[in-house]
Write an enzyme that holds these catalytic residues in place. Structure first.
Site, PDB file in Angstrom:
ATOM      1  N   CYS A 108      -2.988  -0.205  -3.986  1.00  0.00           N
ATOM      2  CA  CYS A 108      -3.648  -1.437  -4.420  1.00  0.00           C
ATOM      3  C   CYS A 108      -3.127  -2.568  -3.547  1.00  0.00           C
ATOM      4  O   CYS A 108      -1.913  -2.800  -3.514  1.00  0.00           O
ATOM      5  CB  CYS A 108      -3.318  -1.692  -5.892  1.00  0.00           C
ATOM      6  SG  CYS A 108      -3.864  -3.286  -6.523  1.00  0.00           S
ATOM      7  N   CYS A 136      -9.140  -4.252  -0.058  1.00  0.00           N
ATOM      8  CA  CYS A 136      -9.017  -3.779  -1.439  1.00  0.00           C
ATOM      9  C   CYS A 136      -9.374  -2.297  -1.429  1.00  0.00           C
ATOM     10  O   CYS A 136     -10.372  -1.913  -0.812  1.00  0.00           O
ATOM     11  CB  CYS A 136      -9.973  -4.556  -2.353  1.00  0.00           C
ATOM     12  SG  CYS A 136     -10.082  -3.889  -4.034  1.00  0.00           S
TER      13      CYS A 136
END
Length: 262
Positions: A74, A184
């Site tokens: 992440c 992302c």
């Protein structure tokens, strides 16, 4: 720590499965455990203290499951929490950052786009990396507002997502970018739609393979690479397991996908 212990991977939801795929492909013998903290997705809109708290929660769960290394799949959790994690635990951590460097080194138009969450783009670690590689280039940063939520609902291919992307990418197209950096781990699932919108000469870069190679390098250097076929890859989500399962490669029956409160 045994070399047969699993590689632990966590993300603020299902997006980090894009990272898992690269790790599994490069290290097929390794046992992997993936945690999708979908109940708290997206991390990108949360304050840094909350992102750190959630990252600690996920780390503790993976340690309970015997992880020998933890991949923070992440961008937001890496840029906001990895320093805290590394100073708090002895286990090695692999992070993921937007791949600005290759884009900055290879751009011909001297204009690159970065699509990321607010939490990544406003972090100190991202600012440091960006400053280092963007001195001679125009960098167009865009917050991918709403995209993670759509992917978490299983709507990555919905017409609404294409509409959102067209709007978000317009400033980049106006600036004449020739590289788009995906900041992302959810966003690689949007590549088919991105390719419909972007001119053919625009190269899309994500960090998945770089993370897999770094994971292998660290395990090798610590003598923790397994040499025996390991157990079935395991995936746990605190939301709907079907959405997570639908992102995995066929045949999906070869994976364990379960709901877990954590």
């Amino acid at each position: 720590m045994s070399k047969d212990n699993p590689i632990g991977i966590f993300d603020s939801g299902v997006g980090g499965t894009s990272i898992w795929k690269e790790i599994h492909e490069l290290l097929p013998l390794e046992h992997t455990i993936y945690l999708a903290d979908s109940v708290n997705a997206p991390y990108g809109e949360k304050p840094a203290e909350e992102i750190i708290r959630l990252s600690v929660k996920n780390t503790e769960k993976l340690l309970q499951m015997g992880a020998k290394i933890i991949v923070v799949a992440c961008n937001t959790a890496t840029t906001n929490a990895i320093q805290h994690l590394r100073s708090s635990y002895t286990i090695p951590f692999i992070g993921i950052e937007p791949a600005i460097k290759p884009a900055a080194l290879h751009t011909k138009t001297k204009s690159i786009g970065i699509l990321a969450t607010k939490g990544t783009l406003t972090s100190a670690l991202f600012a440091k990396t960006s400053d280092l590689y963007s001195k001679d280039n125009r960098v167009v940063e865009v917050v991918g507002k709403g995209l993670v939520e759509q992917i978490e609902k299983g709507q990555k291919d919905a017409p609404r997502v294409e509409q959102m992307l067209r709007q978000l990418l317009q400033p980049m197209l106006d600036a004449g970018i020739d590289y788009l950096v995906l900041g992302c781990s959810h966003y690689p699932y949007l590549i088919p739609t991105l390719k419909k919108i972007l001119p053919q000469h625009v190269t899309i870069i994500d960090s998945g393979m770089a993370v897999a190679k770094q994971t292998k390098h660290v395990l090798q250097s610590l003598g923790l690479l397994t040499d025996e076929q390991q157990k079935t890859p395991e995936f746990f989500t605190n939301a709907d397991p079907e959405i997570l399962k639908n992102l995995l490669p066929e045949p999906r029956e070869r994976f364990i996908v379960r709901h877990l409160e954590f």
